[in-house]
Write an enzyme that holds these catalytic residues in place. Structure first.
Site, PDB file in Angstrom:
ATOM      1  N   GLU A   1       1.796  -8.662   9.606  1.00  0.00           N
ATOM      2  CA  GLU A   1       2.201  -7.536  10.446  1.00  0.00           C
ATOM      3  C   GLU A   1       1.734  -7.822  11.874  1.00  0.00           C
ATOM      4  O   GLU A   1       0.838  -8.649  12.096  1.00  0.00           O
ATOM      5  CB  GLU A   1       1.573  -6.237   9.943  1.00  0.00           C
ATOM      6  CG  GLU A   1       0.062  -6.213  10.058  1.00  0.00           C
ATOM      7  CD  GLU A   1      -0.464  -4.923  10.688  1.00  0.00           C
ATOM      8  OE1 GLU A   1       0.280  -4.313  11.484  1.00  0.00           O
ATOM      9  OE2 GLU A   1      -1.586  -4.541  10.382  1.00  0.00           O
TER      10      GLU A   1
ATOM     11  N   HIS B   1      -7.294  -1.255   5.906  1.00  0.00           N
ATOM     12  CA  HIS B   1      -6.210  -0.349   6.266  1.00  0.00           C
ATOM     13  C   HIS B   1      -6.293   1.029   5.595  1.00  0.00           C
ATOM     14  O   HIS B   1      -6.750   1.978   6.206  1.00  0.00           O
ATOM     15  CB  HIS B   1      -4.866  -1.016   6.018  1.00  0.00           C
ATOM     16  CG  HIS B   1      -3.718  -0.250   6.581  1.00  0.00           C
ATOM     17  ND1 HIS B   1      -3.610   0.003   7.928  1.00  0.00           N
ATOM     18  CD2 HIS B   1      -2.655   0.345   5.986  1.00  0.00           C
ATOM     19  CE1 HIS B   1      -2.514   0.726   8.142  1.00  0.00           C
ATOM     20  NE2 HIS B   1      -1.922   0.950   6.982  1.00  0.00           N
TER      21      HIS B   1
ATOM     22  N   HIS C   1       6.942  -6.222  11.268  1.00  0.00           N
ATOM     23  CA  HIS C   1       6.251  -4.956  11.477  1.00  0.00           C
ATOM     24  C   HIS C   1       5.643  -4.859  12.875  1.00  0.00           C
ATOM     25  O   HIS C   1       4.445  -4.703  13.056  1.00  0.00           O
ATOM     26  CB  HIS C   1       5.149  -4.799  10.408  1.00  0.00           C
ATOM     27  CG  HIS C   1       4.700  -3.398  10.202  1.00  0.00           C
ATOM     28  ND1 HIS C   1       3.820  -2.759  11.035  1.00  0.00           N
ATOM     29  CD2 HIS C   1       5.005  -2.498   9.248  1.00  0.00           C
ATOM     30  CE1 HIS C   1       3.597  -1.547  10.597  1.00  0.00           C
ATOM     31  NE2 HIS C   1       4.305  -1.345   9.520  1.00  0.00           N
TER      32      HIS C   1
ATOM     33  N   ASP D   1      -0.055  -4.131   5.732  1.00  0.00           N
ATOM     34  CA  ASP D   1      -0.832  -3.718   6.900  1.00  0.00           C
ATOM     35  C   ASP D   1      -2.282  -4.017   6.603  1.00  0.00           C
ATOM     36  O   ASP D   1      -2.743  -3.807   5.487  1.00  0.00           O
ATOM     37  CB  ASP D   1      -0.668  -2.214   7.167  1.00  0.00           C
ATOM     38  CG  ASP D   1       0.734  -1.903   7.656  1.00  0.00           C
ATOM     39  OD1 ASP D   1       1.510  -2.851   7.852  1.00  0.00           O
ATOM     40  OD2 ASP D   1       1.036  -0.716   7.819  1.00  0.00           O
TER      41      ASP D   1
ATOM     42  N   HIS E   1       0.826  -1.206   0.000  1.00  0.00           N
ATOM     43  CA  HIS E   1       0.000   0.000   0.000  1.00  0.00           C
ATOM     44  C   HIS E   1       0.857   1.251   0.000  1.00  0.00           C
ATOM     45  O   HIS E   1       2.083   1.169   0.055  1.00  0.00           O
ATOM     46  CB  HIS E   1      -0.985  -0.012   1.166  1.00  0.00           C
ATOM     47  CG  HIS E   1      -0.345   0.022   2.522  1.00  0.00           C
ATOM     48  ND1 HIS E   1       0.244  -1.074   3.082  1.00  0.00           N
ATOM     49  CD2 HIS E   1      -0.181   1.024   3.417  1.00  0.00           C
ATOM     50  CE1 HIS E   1       0.729  -0.771   4.272  1.00  0.00           C
ATOM     51  NE2 HIS E   1       0.485   0.511   4.504  1.00  0.00           N
TER      52      HIS E   1
ATOM     53  N   ASP F   1       6.226   4.117   4.746  1.00  0.00           N
ATOM     54  CA  ASP F   1       7.043   3.055   5.340  1.00  0.00           C
ATOM     55  C   ASP F   1       6.890   1.747   4.582  1.00  0.00           C
ATOM     56  O   ASP F   1       7.461   0.730   4.950  1.00  0.00           O
ATOM     57  CB  ASP F   1       6.745   2.888   6.835  1.00  0.00           C
ATOM     58  CG  ASP F   1       5.309   2.519   7.094  1.00  0.00           C
ATOM     59  OD1 ASP F   1       4.453   2.870   6.259  1.00  0.00           O
ATOM     60  OD2 ASP F   1       5.022   1.885   8.130  1.00  0.00           O
ATOM     61  N   HIS F   2       6.107   1.768   3.527  1.00  0.00           N
ATOM     62  CA  HIS F   2       5.997   0.573   2.685  1.00  0.00           C
ATOM     63  C   HIS F   2       6.438   0.849   1.247  1.00  0.00           C
ATOM     64  O   HIS F   2       6.640  -0.072   0.487  1.00  0.00           O
ATOM     65  CB  HIS F   2       4.567   0.044   2.694  1.00  0.00           C
ATOM     66  CG  HIS F   2       4.195  -0.561   4.011  1.00  0.00           C
ATOM     67  ND1 HIS F   2       4.203  -1.895   4.261  1.00  0.00           N
ATOM     68  CD2 HIS F   2       3.837   0.023   5.178  1.00  0.00           C
ATOM     69  CE1 HIS F   2       3.860  -2.136   5.514  1.00  0.00           C
ATOM     70  NE2 HIS F   2       3.628  -0.973   6.097  1.00  0.00           N
TER      71      HIS F   2
ATOM     72  N   HIS G   1       1.521   3.808   2.009  1.00  0.00           N
ATOM     73  CA  HIS G   1       2.192   4.461   3.126  1.00  0.00           C
ATOM     74  C   HIS G   1       3.710   4.454   2.897  1.00  0.00           C
ATOM     75  O   HIS G   1       4.252   3.467   2.398  1.00  0.00           O
ATOM     76  CB  HIS G   1       1.851   3.753   4.444  1.00  0.00           C
ATOM     77  CG  HIS G   1       0.550   4.207   5.014  1.00  0.00           C
ATOM     78  ND1 HIS G   1      -0.180   3.462   5.885  1.00  0.00           N
ATOM     79  CD2 HIS G   1      -0.157   5.343   4.835  1.00  0.00           C
ATOM     80  CE1 HIS G   1      -1.280   4.102   6.219  1.00  0.00           C
ATOM     81  NE2 HIS G   1      -1.288   5.256   5.587  1.00  0.00           N
TER      82      HIS G   1
END
EC number: 3.1.27.-
Lengths: 598, 975
Positions: A203, A157, A414, A178, A68, A72-73, A70
């Protein structure tokens, strides 16, 4: 034995810079490619030198999958593909592909333009990187190459978040990214079918939390906003631009509609507007309510929520303002906060976690006087509320997903190591499957037991069926005779005759013979007769013949009795059987060795 | 046999025209007027050159019904063709046709059982086999009491159970489920017969349960369904399959799981108290608890269909132990391995500590004690949190099912009701209105068990601001039944209701009604806040509030209703309150009860209390007495009779006004008697002895009387519900009399014979239809008009019109007055238009030629089938009238017998110079053809030559409500 190897480059016993390498069935896959929010140096990005010291990654990776949008991904994606070098396919869902570049561009602007960093990826690199992206749909099976296939499942999410199943032959891995097991105001719950993967990479952000029902929190939130607005106060809600902001917008919008409220709601503009546009487009990714009503009205076309202008902050009367950023450390939200902080009628609602040192963190801890920009002090009279809306699965949710997918192994990423430990114990205890939690750079190896498909000839199958009962019992294994032919990379099971014919071989008979000595005072013929009666009484269901030429035949086994002239009492019994009747033959020989009953 | 049959059919077919023309064989006439079905089919099938053609013929044949007597012939032809046919699809169609045909009414299919089984044994194609088994199933279902046939069918099914094709196994299982019996062991029959198979003696249940483990999910589903079918047929299902059924709950396929959930539920209902062991421990629990836990588990299934099913079934498991039940609402919260209290618990504690509704601080929900890690069970196999999950589900179908289940469980356990309160209140905030509405309704249903805390009430009341009218009204309804705990609650509720009133003034009536109940329910809580509510002061006079203020009226309604059971309260009233009481008691008598006020004249109250509820019996007696008195009259022409009738009518009308419970019956009787009175008067007129031209005036009078009687009879028949056939017959009798009267008048005033002839014929038809409809009631009609006519009927048909009229005249005068038997439960349909009120002086302005929407809000009582019968009539001042049909969705049912109509009517007109009033009223449409007594046509009838639809159906409308005047002003459009 075949193995699946999993190495987290990021997110191993940690939150941030998710990046997991999987090698399965000779294929190497990178799952997510994120950045870490806590660092500003090299540790910001995953350590790609683990894969290769120098040169490009293309030849070492078969594909990259992004779950996705975000950061951090996906934050390290342009760095990896353009600066380190990777030209292979990058898979993500359509909404992720649409929204991801907006966030990357924003991220780049902040690091390069505001912090003045050099040696960072450029806008052009983001564009080039996005050209390598192959979009996928939910439940669509994509063949990366002839053996590797991937399939995306809905993860909740954020808009466009997906779980992916990676499959090579009969081995498979599921990576959740996530996910959220409870629906919210704009997204549904994660769902996966009973795909029984060899390993599930999940996660575990909330590994040690079981959350309360969302409704209480929503109701509290609405009640507080409503009360303040009715008093004539102003409400400030600092948010990050994407994700939770849309959920809160929907929540307030529907509430305003339901309660017939008139106070204005504003949303500070910026990248949100662009993103909102995509939210309107990807209706199929939202929850049941929005999907069902969008024909009458698209829920993201807000009636009550308007764009914010700097001058509105001084308008009299009640209002609600969403402003970025979420931790009140800079920007518009902080400006508005300064203006409104002095009035006790007003309220600020912090919808998420605040990092230590930010204004948000201070006021949440009850600080009443703030120092801003040196000497200036600001008295905080307005009410401060905390309202957590998180979109990760809690411990129960994680267990629920495991129950849905029924994996053979589980790997946690995660999350914090301590919390993982607890969940790991629970999983092993309740599902009795093994659970792993590797740290960054640590490789977990899982031995799989893949089933090898073999083509069976129909004739052989029918013949075997005719022998047994009418229906094969699927629960019970059954032995059958046949010949396994391995030719041209294919496996086939055929009847022996056919195999001989195909391979052009002639059949060889294999017979075993055995000589058993026996003391028996009778004549040869009588001994044979005694053997015959003995066998007759032991082997009831076999056909036993006493042939007049001095042999006894049991199925294909021939038994003869001879004796030498010297010792007429010592009889030598000759047994001969074919390879097919090996079992029976050896049984008979041992039986006869024991001697005949007197 | 077949050849012979074919020959006969051919014969019949070719003879058709000849037979009809000659009319030689009258006995066969009916059958041969149409070419026989079978013959036509046969010809078609023989013509068919390819399987496709044959299939086409069969398809078109299947569209038309077949009469019962020719079914057998058709079946033979089909079978014969079946043997010859090689194409699978045609055989399949024939097999399905056989099934369809055996369903024909009046045809007993046992004659084709042999053939069907025979062709079944020779069939090779799996699909056709499955279809044949289906046909056998239908046949078996038609012959439920022929045990021999059923046994044979079951044997066939058992034989084919081992088929490799799933469809065949499916059908076999279905057949076993529909026809098999549990008590009788299978294979008994075959054992007795020669060459018996050595099949072990097993019953149907164990046979079916073997297929619970079939490799095909469809067969597994079919097996469970068959088992459920057995249960539905009230066969005793053994408990042994419980474990198997439980295993199926974790099947890979949703349809299997869905059926398995039902199976487990059925078993839990059959053997709630039996004990089952818990695997992995040596404890044992009751079966119902075990299955409850398992079904709870299914509430978090992957498929929403299963989730809905599980949630629904949970609601009906009342025997479950309270311990398990309460677990469903418990989801042990924790945060970072520390035990955390739920928001509900926190709210309760806050409330208990006296600090209400404090703002939540950062980390207010900080976790407390540390959780023992070994003790935490993340996926309890038990019922833990099932409803918490269900209520949070993604699909609203699941949420609604969960809410309903909560309701049903809470109704049987008050402690559970207490617990689920918080969750239901949370649902008031759901994103889907249907769910919100449902949870409000549910809370109302369980509200007898619970008392709302202040913080809960606060949440409930927040919904009063909802913009949806349905939600608000449901909430008002809920508040009517709610118990609250403190006087602050009353204050809070009042405050919120008044806020609601100012925001949505249209809710006035509903809010008042709500306060009425709230006051009556909590007199002691209202008492301490009365001075504050009425803003009285011990020393100072406060200004007199405005009597027209709806909010003030609302407060007064609350206070007066509380004062009814609290005699000390009136002492707190100030002078103007008493005056306002008198005013409100008059103007809003349904909201303001009678109070015993000190210093008031007691006489007035005595008179009122005299007609209190205690006098229901005496009123009923009075009604009976009046009717008996009237029934003593034999001939209404006797001098005192008409006076007595008039008095009785007056008495009954007054009784209806006083005693609302009996209003329906009293009105009904009064109307009937008035009809009789009118009829007698009309017959008494001197005109009957006078020459025609001399009595034009009387003529007109009589014809209006006749018209009026007719109208009244329609009202009698359609406006009242709860009539018995005898009463309807009586009404019809009166109607016939009125019609006869009209007929005579027409005959006298007009000279044309043709005209009279037509009317006479129609009248005679009416009489005939009366006879047909009320055959059973005829004994009650001795000496009545109808009976006499029916006696004369043979003569009448041959009579000339003028003689007919003469006969009618004499019969009419001689016929006896039929006494009305008082029906048990009669309710008069009525309607009241609440909105518009007709009081507004401001005209509704709109541009002429365009439309304006007028909101209509009305309550209907005792109206049957309002969606089709109730219409809105708009009458313009120029006499134009429009009838509008409201949409079915506009009707809501808030309670039994009550219907609420909230709709919009669109008005339009050309320009007027002055504002003018239009009238709006509700009508009840009726049609005699839709009378309940008509039997519906049989389905397999030839559709063309059914009953003539035009049979004297009269359609009309009855006024249902008083008209309401609305001031409107269409203005000319400005250019």
């Amino acid at each position: 034995m075949p193995e699946i190897k999993i190495t987290p480059l990021g997110a191993g016993q940690d939150v941030g810079r998710s990046c997991i390498l999987v090698s399965i069935g000779g294929k190497n896959i990178m799952l997510d490619c994120g950045m870490h929010m806590g660092y500003n140096d090299d540790r910001r990005f995953p350590d790609f030198s683990y894969i290769t010291q120098n040169g490009r990654l293309t030849e070492f990776l078969d594909c990259v999958i992004i779950s996705h949008f975000h950061l951090d991904h996906c934050g390290a994606l342009p760095y990896m593909s353009e600066m380190v070098g990777y030209d292979g396919p990058i898979y993500m869902t359509h909404p992720t592909k649409a929204i991801c570049p907006i966030l990357l561009e924003d991220f780049r602007k902040i690091t390069v333009d505001k912090k003045g960093e050099t040696n960072f990826f450029t806008s052009q690199m983001i564009k080039d990187c996005m050209k390598k992206v192959v979009p996928i749909n939910l439940h669509q099976t994509v063949q990366v190459d002839e053996e590797l296939e991937i399939k995306a499942y809905y993860a909740g999410h954020v808009l466009g978040a997906a779980m992916v199943q990676i499959k090579v032959g009969s081995e498979s891995v599921v990576y959740t990214g996530d996910y959220n097991m409870t629906p919210d105001r704009h997204l549904g719950a994660a769902w996966i079918d009973k795909c029984r993967p060899d390993i599930l990479i999940s996660e575990s952000t909330y590994a040690t939390t079981i959350r309360d029902s969302k409704r209480c929190r929503e109701r509290d939130f609405l009640k507080k906003v409503h009360e303040t607005v009715e008093r004539g106060g102003k409400v400030l809600i600092p948010v990050f631009a994407l994700g939770r902001a849309q959920e809160l917008c929907i929540l307030l919008e529907t509430f305003w509609e339901r309660m017939n409220l008139k106070a204005p709601i504003y949303f500070s503009t910026g990248l949100t507007e662009k993103a909102n546009h995509y939210y309107k487009l990807f209706i199929t990714w939202t929850n049941q309510k929005i999907r069902k009503t969008f024909v009458q009205r698209n829920m993201f076309e807000f009636k009550h929520i308007k764009a914010f202008d700097r001058s509105y902050a001084d308008n009299p009367g009640p209002m609600v303002v969403f402003a970025t950023p979420g931790m009140l450390h800079a920007g518009q939200s902080l400006q508005i906060f300064k203006k409104w902080a002095g009035n006790e009628k007003n309220m600020v609602i912090m919808p998420g976690y605040c990092v230590q040192g930010t204004v948000g963190h201070k006021i949440l801890n009850g600080q009443k006087k703030l120092e801003i920009e040196g000497r200036q002090t600001l008295e905080v009279k307005l009410q401060v509320e905390y309202m957590s809306f998180s979109a990760h699965a809690d411990a129960k949710g994680i267990m629920q997903l495991i129950r849905m997918a029924e994996p053979r192994n589980i790997l946690l990423v995660h999350g914090e190591a301590k919390k993982m430990e607890f969940l790991k114990d629970k999983i092993e205890q309740e599902f009795s499957v093994s659970c792993y939690m590797p740290a960054n750079g640590e490789t977990t190896t899982i031995v799989t037991n893949p089933s090898v498909p073999v083509d069976i000839s129909l004739n052989l199958l029918k013949r075997e069926m005719a022998l047994g009962g009418p229906l094969p019992d699927p629960k019970r294994p059954r032995t059958m005779h046949g010949t396994l032919i391995m030719k041209d990379n294919s496996l086939r099971l055929v009847s022996p005759e056919q195999a001989l014919k195909e391979l052009g071989l002639s059949e060889h008979q294999l017979r075993f013979t055995c000589r058993v000595q026996l003391h028996d005072p009778h004549s040869d013929n009588d001994t044979l007769g005694r053997i015959y009666t003995h066998l007759k009484s032991v082997l009831k269901s076999y056909s036993i013949q006493h042939v007049p030429d001095g042999t006894v035949i049991v199925e294909s086994i021939v038994i003869k009795v001879t004796s030498s002239a010297e010792e007429p009492n010592l009889k030598a019994i000759l047994l001969s059987w074919s390879y097919q009747d090996e079992e029976l033959g050896s049984f008979l020989s041992t039986l006869l060795k024991k001697g005949l009953p007197s | 046999m077949a050849a012979h049959l074919k020959k006969r059919v051919y014969e019949e077919f070719s003879k058709v025209s000849q037979q009809v023309s000659l009319e030689e064989a009258p006995t066969k006439k009916l059958r041969l007027t149409k070419p026989s079905k079978s013959a036509a089919l046969h010809i078609d099938l023989c013509k068919a050159s390819s399987p496709t053609d044959a299939l086409q013929y069969l398809l078109s044949f299947a569209r038309k019904p077949v009469e019962a007597e020719s079914v057998e012939g058709v079946v033979r032809i089909l079978l014969e063709h079946y043997y010859k046919e090689s194409d699978n699809s045609v055989r399949l169609k024939i097999a399905s046709l056989l099934g369809l045909l055996s369903k024909t009414l009046g045809f007993t299919p046992d004659c084709i059982v042999d053939d069907a089984i025979n062709i079944l044994n020779n069939e090779k194609s799996h699909q056709v086999l499955a279809q044949l088994l289906d046909t056998l199933l239908i046949i078996g279902a038609q012959l439920p009491d022929k045990t021999a046939v059923i046994q044979r069918l079951i044997d066939v099914a058992c034989k084919h159970l081992s088929s490799t094709y799933f469809g065949v196994r499916n059908k076999c299982l279905q057949l076993l489920g529909c026809l098999g019996t549990v008590d009788m062991p299978l294979g008994k029959e075959t054992d007795a017969g020669p060459g018996a198979q050595t099949s072990p003696v097993r019953d149907v249940q164990s046979l079916i349960s073997d297929y619970f483990q079939d490799q095909d999910p469809r067969v597994r589903t079919a097996a469970i369904k068959a088992m459920l079918q057995l249960h539905e047929r009230e066969m005793k299902i053994q408990q042994i399959i419980y474990n198997q059924a439980c295993k199926l709950l974790s099947d890979d396929y949703e349809q299997v799981r869905s059926a398995a959930v039902q199976m487990v539920w059925v078993l839990s209902q059959l053997y709630p108290e039996s004990i089952v062991p818990i695997p992995s421990s040596n404890e044992e629990i009751r079966l119902v608890d075990d299955s409850f836990g398992k079904i709870c588990h299914m509430v978090s299934d992957g498929s929403w269909v299963v989730r809905v099913q599980a949630a629904k079934l949970l609601g009906s498991m009342h025997q479950v132990s309270p311990h398990f039940l309460e677990q469903t609402l418990d989801k042990k919260l924790m945060s970072d391995l520390r035990r955390k209290r739920t928001a509900h618990e926190r709210a309760k504690e806050l409330y208990a500590s006296g600090e209400f509704s404090s703002g939540r601080r950062w980390a207010d929900d900080a976790p407390k004690e540390k959780v023992d890690t070994t003790g935490v069970n993340l996926i309890d196999s038990g019922a833990c949190g099932a409803f918490v999950h269900g209520l949070e589900d993604e699909m609203y179908e699941v949420r609604i099912a969960a809410v309903e289940a909560l309701c049903s469980l809470a109704q049987s356990s008050s402690s559970f009701a207490e617990k689920c309160l918080d969750f239901l209140v949370d649902m008031f905030n759901d994103e889907i209105e249907e769910v919100r509405l449902q949870s409000i309704h549910v809370l109302r249903q369980i509200s007898i068990h619970i008392t709302l805390r202040e913080d809960q009430l606060d949440t409930v009341l927040a919904v009063l601001e909802d913009s949806s009218r349905d939600i608000r009204e449901a909430l008002h309804e809920l508040l009517c039944y709610t118990n609250v705990s403190t006087k602050e609650c009353i204050q809070l509720a009042l405050l919120e209701l008044l806020k609601n009133l100012t925001k949505y003034p249209t809710d006035r009536n509903s809010v008042w009604k709500c306060l009425k109940f709230l006051g009556a329910r909590h007199p002691t809580l209202v008492l301490p806040i009365v001075p504050e509510l009425l803003s009285t002061h011990p020393y100072f006079d406060t200004p007199e509030p405005d009597m027209d203020d709806p909010a003030y009226i609302a407060v007064l309604v609350l206070v007066f209703n509380a004062a009814q059971t609290c005699p000390t309260m009136p002492a707190l009233f100030s002078d103007h309150t008493f005056r306002h009481y008198a005013y409100l008691r008059d103007s809003l008598s349904h909201l303001v009860p009678h109070l015993r006020l000190p210093g008031r004249k007691q006489t007035a109250s005595l008179e009122e209390s005299g007609v209190g509820s205690g006098s229901l019996d005496s009123a009923h007696n009075f009604l009976q007495d009046s009717l008996i008195r009237v029934s003593a009259l034999q001939n209404l022409e006797t001098p005192g009779a008409q006076d007595l009738l008039e008095f009785t009518i007056r008495d009954l009308q007054r009784l209806g006004e006083l005693q609302t419970e009996l209003a329906g019956s009293a009105d009904f009787c009064a109307t009937y008697l008035r009809c009789q009175l009118l009829l007698t008067k009309a017959l008494q007129e001197k005109l009957w002895t006078m020459a025609v031209p001399l009595c034009l005036k009387q003529n007109a009078k009589v014809s209006t009387a006749a018209r009026q009687i007719l109208d009244e009879t329609y009202k009698l028949e359609f406006l009242y519900s709860g009539l018995e056939t005898q009463q309807i017959a009586t009404i019809h009798n009166v109607r016939l009399q009125a019609k006869a009267l009209q007929l005579i008048l027409t005959a006298r005033s007009k000279q044309g014979v043709d005209h009279v002839l037509g009317i006479c014929e129609k009248f005679l038809q009416d009489v005939e239809s009366f006879q047909r409809l009320f055959m059973t009631e005829l004994p009650h009609f001795q000496d009545s008009f109808v009976e006499k006519l029916l006696e004369l009927m043979p003569r009448l048909t041959a009579c000339k019109p003028h003689d007919l009229v003469k006969i009618f005249q004499t019969t009419l005068r001689q016929s006896r007055f039929i006494h009305l038997k008082l029906p048990e439960q009669i309710h008069r349909a009525s309607a009241t238009i609440i909105e518009p009120t007709g009081e507004s002086d401001n005209p509704l302005r709109f541009t002429s030629g365009l439309v304006v929407a007028l909101d209509i809000d009305a309550t209907l009582e005792h109206v049957q089938d309002p969606q089709t019968t109730v219409k809105v009539q708009v009458l313009y001042p120029d006499g134009q009238s429009h009838i509008i049909h409201p949409k079915p969705g506009d009707f809501r049912t808030p309670g039994p017998g009550r219907v609420r109509l909230i709709t919009q009517v669109y008005l339009s007109h050309s320009a007027w110079t002055e504002p003018c009033q239009i009238e709006v009223r509700l009508l009840l449409a009726y049609s005699t053809s839709s009378c309940k007594l008509y039997v519906s046509k049989p389905a397999w009838n030839e559709s063309m030559d059914g009953l003539p639809t035009s049979e004297s159906s009269i359609e009309g409308t009855i006024h249902l409500s008083k008209p309401v005047k609305v001031f409107i002003m269409p203005k000319p459009a400005r250019r």
